[in-house]
Design an enzyme around this catalytic site. Structure first.
Site, PDB file in Angstrom:
ATOM      1  N   ARG A   1       3.291  -0.490  10.568  1.00 19.83           N
ATOM      2  CA  ARG A   1       4.442  -0.526  11.480  1.00 19.83           C
ATOM      3  C   ARG A   1       4.848  -1.897  12.004  1.00 19.83           C
ATOM      4  NH1 ARG A   1       1.789   4.467  14.469  1.00 19.83           N
ATOM      5  NH2 ARG A   1       0.041   3.333  13.553  1.00 19.83           N
TER       6      ARG A   1
ATOM      7  N   GLN B   1      -3.175   3.185  17.114  1.00 19.87           N
ATOM      8  CA  GLN B   1      -4.416   2.511  16.724  1.00 19.87           C
ATOM      9  C   GLN B   1      -5.237   2.220  17.973  1.00 19.87           C
ATOM     10  OE1 GLN B   1      -5.490   2.200  13.800  1.00 19.87           O
ATOM     11  NE2 GLN B   1      -3.845   1.843  12.322  1.00 19.87           N
TER      12      GLN B   1
ATOM     13  N   HIS C   1     -11.717  12.386  -3.784  1.00 23.11           N
ATOM     14  CA  HIS C   1     -12.977  13.031  -3.372  1.00 23.11           C
ATOM     15  C   HIS C   1     -13.058  14.377  -4.079  1.00 23.11           C
ATOM     16  CE1 HIS C   1     -15.774  14.234   0.249  1.00 23.11           C
ATOM     17  NE2 HIS C   1     -16.339  14.382  -0.927  1.00 23.11           N
ATOM     18  N   ASP C   2     -13.884  14.452  -5.135  1.00 23.10           N
ATOM     19  CA  ASP C   2     -14.040  15.700  -5.887  1.00 23.10           C
ATOM     20  C   ASP C   2     -15.297  15.544  -6.724  1.00 23.10           C
ATOM     21  OD1 ASP C   2     -13.486  18.137  -7.389  1.00 23.10           O
ATOM     22  OD2 ASP C   2     -11.389  17.878  -6.817  1.00 23.10           O
ATOM     23  N   ILE C   3     -15.552  16.456  -7.663  1.00 17.85           N
ATOM     24  CA  ILE C   3     -16.730  16.305  -8.506  1.00 17.85           C
ATOM     25  C   ILE C   3     -16.516  15.087  -9.419  1.00 17.85           C
ATOM     26  CG2 ILE C   3     -17.350  18.747  -8.422  1.00 17.85           C
ATOM     27  CD1 ILE C   3     -16.134  19.019 -11.250  1.00 17.85           C
ATOM     28  N   PRO C   4     -17.622  14.475  -9.896  1.00 18.59           N
ATOM     29  CA  PRO C   4     -17.483  13.234 -10.672  1.00 18.59           C
ATOM     30  C   PRO C   4     -16.493  13.329 -11.826  1.00 18.59           C
ATOM     31  CG  PRO C   4     -19.781  13.590 -10.106  1.00 18.59           C
ATOM     32  CD  PRO C   4     -19.039  14.820  -9.646  1.00 18.59           C
TER      33      PRO C   4
ATOM     34  N   LYS D   1       0.839  -1.196   0.000  1.00 16.74           N
ATOM     35  CA  LYS D   1       0.000   0.000   0.000  1.00 16.74           C
ATOM     36  C   LYS D   1       0.872   1.243   0.000  1.00 16.74           C
ATOM     37  CE  LYS D   1      -1.756   2.814   2.941  1.00 16.74           C
ATOM     38  NZ  LYS D   1      -2.527   3.638   3.902  1.00 16.74           N
TER      39      LYS D   1
ATOM     40  N   THR E   1     -13.880  15.199 -12.255  1.00 14.37           N
ATOM     41  CA  THR E   1     -12.481  15.276 -11.812  1.00 14.37           C
ATOM     42  C   THR E   1     -12.005  13.936 -11.259  1.00 14.37           C
ATOM     43  OG1 THR E   1     -12.720  17.622 -11.366  1.00 14.37           O
ATOM     44  CG2 THR E   1     -10.911  16.508 -10.267  1.00 14.37           C
TER      45      THR E   1
ATOM     46  N   THR F   1     -11.575   6.866  10.519  1.00 14.74           N
ATOM     47  CA  THR F   1     -11.609   6.420  11.922  1.00 14.74           C
ATOM     48  C   THR F   1     -11.103   7.503  12.871  1.00 14.74           C
ATOM     49  OG1 THR F   1      -9.561   5.280  11.427  1.00 14.74           O
ATOM     50  CG2 THR F   1     -11.532   3.932  11.593  1.00 14.74           C
TER      51      THR F   1
ATOM     52  N   ASP G   1      -3.640   4.166  -2.340  1.00 12.52           N
ATOM     53  CA  ASP G   1      -4.612   4.706  -1.379  1.00 12.52           C
ATOM     54  C   ASP G   1      -4.667   6.229  -1.499  1.00 12.52           C
ATOM     55  OD1 ASP G   1      -6.416   4.829   0.696  1.00 12.52           O
ATOM     56  OD2 ASP G   1      -4.926   4.537   2.272  1.00 12.52           O
ATOM     57  N   LEU G   2      -5.339   6.706  -2.550  1.00  8.70           N
ATOM     58  CA  LEU G   2      -5.387   8.152  -2.810  1.00  8.70           C
ATOM     59  C   LEU G   2      -6.633   8.822  -2.235  1.00  8.70           C
ATOM     60  CD1 LEU G   2      -4.012   8.369  -6.467  1.00  8.70           C
ATOM     61  CD2 LEU G   2      -2.777   8.516  -4.301  1.00  8.70           C
ATOM     62  N   LYS G   3      -7.580   8.035  -1.763  1.00  7.95           N
ATOM     63  CA  LYS G   3      -8.809   8.579  -1.137  1.00  7.95           C
ATOM     64  C   LYS G   3      -9.363   9.753  -1.945  1.00  7.95           C
ATOM     65  CE  LYS G   3      -7.932   7.068   3.624  1.00  7.95           C
ATOM     66  NZ  LYS G   3      -6.627   6.401   3.531  1.00  7.95           N
TER      67      LYS G   3
HETATM   68  O1  C5P Z   1       1.241   1.187  11.000  1.00  6.08           O
HETATM   69  P1  C5P Z   1      -0.186   0.742  10.907  1.00  6.08           P
HETATM   70  O2  C5P Z   1      -0.358  -0.760  10.813  1.00  6.08           O
HETATM   71  O3  C5P Z   1      -1.051   1.353  11.957  1.00  6.08           O
HETATM   72  O4  C5P Z   1      -0.648   1.309   9.504  1.00  6.08           O
HETATM   73  C1  C5P Z   1      -1.928   1.098   9.007  1.00  6.08           C
HETATM   74  C2  C5P Z   1      -2.081   1.745   7.661  1.00  6.08           C
HETATM   75  O5  C5P Z   1      -3.463   1.797   7.368  1.00  6.08           O
HETATM   76  C3  C5P Z   1      -1.573   3.172   7.576  1.00  6.08           C
HETATM   77  O6  C5P Z   1      -1.110   3.375   6.242  1.00  6.08           O
HETATM   78  C4  C5P Z   1      -2.786   3.996   7.862  1.00  6.08           C
HETATM   79  O7  C5P Z   1      -2.747   5.250   7.238  1.00  6.08           O
HETATM   80  C5  C5P Z   1      -3.889   3.140   7.258  1.00  6.08           C
HETATM   81  N1  C5P Z   1      -5.213   3.332   7.829  1.00  6.08           N
HETATM   82  C6  C5P Z   1      -5.507   3.143   9.169  1.00  6.08           C
HETATM   83  N2  C5P Z   1      -6.768   3.300   9.645  1.00  6.08           N
HETATM   84  C7  C5P Z   1      -7.738   3.640   8.820  1.00  6.08           C
HETATM   85  C8  C5P Z   1      -7.479   3.824   7.463  1.00  6.08           C
HETATM   86  C9  C5P Z   1      -6.196   3.667   6.998  1.00  6.08           C
HETATM   87  O8  C5P Z   1      -4.628   2.837   9.942  1.00  6.08           O
HETATM   88  N3  C5P Z   1      -8.951   3.755   9.287  1.00  6.08           N
END
Ligand code: C5P
Length: 237
Positions: free
Chosen positions: A217, A196, A66-69, A34, A71, A126, A62-64
């Site tokens: 991590r 987390q 979010h814009d107008i359709p 990712k 774009t 989250t 993972d670019l997430k």
């Molecule tokens: O280091 P860690 O295992 O916490 O990394 C989790 C990955 O998932 C990171 O790239 C983090 O940005 C992503 N992520 C997350 N929680 C979310 C969405 C994405 O930890 N709700």
């Protein structure tokens, strides 16, 4: 699915050489990589190509979006030549935006002669709690908003969602086996939880219904990342 194929290592860095070395060392031990906004903003598509090198590992981009359709459709088309296996967009961009993204993915992939990326919707970040949602005008509780947005993504023909371990079982029940559940917030038993808050072990998440696990991590900060990844894979079988 083979246990190793479920694991996507989150490479959160801006350095191409660092990413490249890490990704090279993980080839053969994880199912994919990712790379997200941090790396993409710093290094762009060329950086992605350089970092992935010749590993042949599936890419979760993972670019997430979010814009107008129009774009978002353009951004999806621009991402397709990188041949990502997965690409994210925000479900809160709405039905038309998600449909435009889906159509653009199919169309651009057919033109490029590559497989279309599987699109995954982000529902509620989250990092947002019920009070935060209220302040941006979204009806909570957050758990209900996740359910609404996941259903909207499914209606738009999006392939699945990114969801927290706490949401996996309910989302699997609601959407059945074909809907991809990509799950971060994973910690191997006994490892450092870090920032987390709600975590599951890899095995618990898969048993709850996760298809893929995004793990950062616990793999990338390990003294031997490939060995850490293999231990996680071992815990799944
Ligand atoms: O280091 P860690 O295992 O916490 O990394 C989790 C990955 O998932 C990171 O790239 C983090 O940005 C992503 N992520 C997350 N929680 C979310 C969405 C994405 O930890 N709700």
């Amino acid at each position: 699915m083979l246990p190793a194929h479920r694991i996507f290592a989150a490479v959160d860095t801006t350095g191409t050489e660092e990413a490249s070395a890490l990704i090279g060392s993980l080839a053969g031990s994880v199912g994919g990589i990712k790379l997200g906004l941090e790396f993409f903003v710093a290094r762009g598509p060329d950086g992605i190509r350089a970092a992935m090198g010749g590993t042949g590992l599936p890419l979760f981009l993972d670019l997430k979006l979010h814009d107008i359709p129009n774009t978002v459709a353009g951004a999806v088309r621009a991402a397709v030549p990188l041949a990502p296996a997965f690409l994210t967009l925000h479900a809160s961009g709405g039905l038309a935006m998600m449909r435009a993204a889906r159509d653009a993915a199919q169309d651009a992939a057919a033109r490029a002669g590559v497989a279309p990326p599987r699109l995954l919707a982000v529902t509620v970040l989250t990092s947002l709690d019920d009070a935060d949602l209220g302040r941006v005008g979204q009806a909570g509780p957050a758990a209900d908003q996740v359910v609404r947005l996941a259903a909207l993504a499914a209606e738009a023909g999006i392939d699945g969602i990114v969801c927290s371990p706490a949401e996996v079982a309910e989302q699997r029940r609601r959407h059945g086996p074909g809907f991809v559940l990509m799950v971060p917030g994973i910690r191997p038993a006994g490892s450092d939880v870090g920032d987390q808050k709600r975590v599951m072990t890899p095995r618990e998440a898969v048993e709850a219904g996760a298809d893929y696990l995004v793990i950062g991590r616990p793999i990338t900060q390990a003294a031997d990342p490939a060995a850490a990844a293999r231990a996680i894979v071992g815990s799944l079988s």
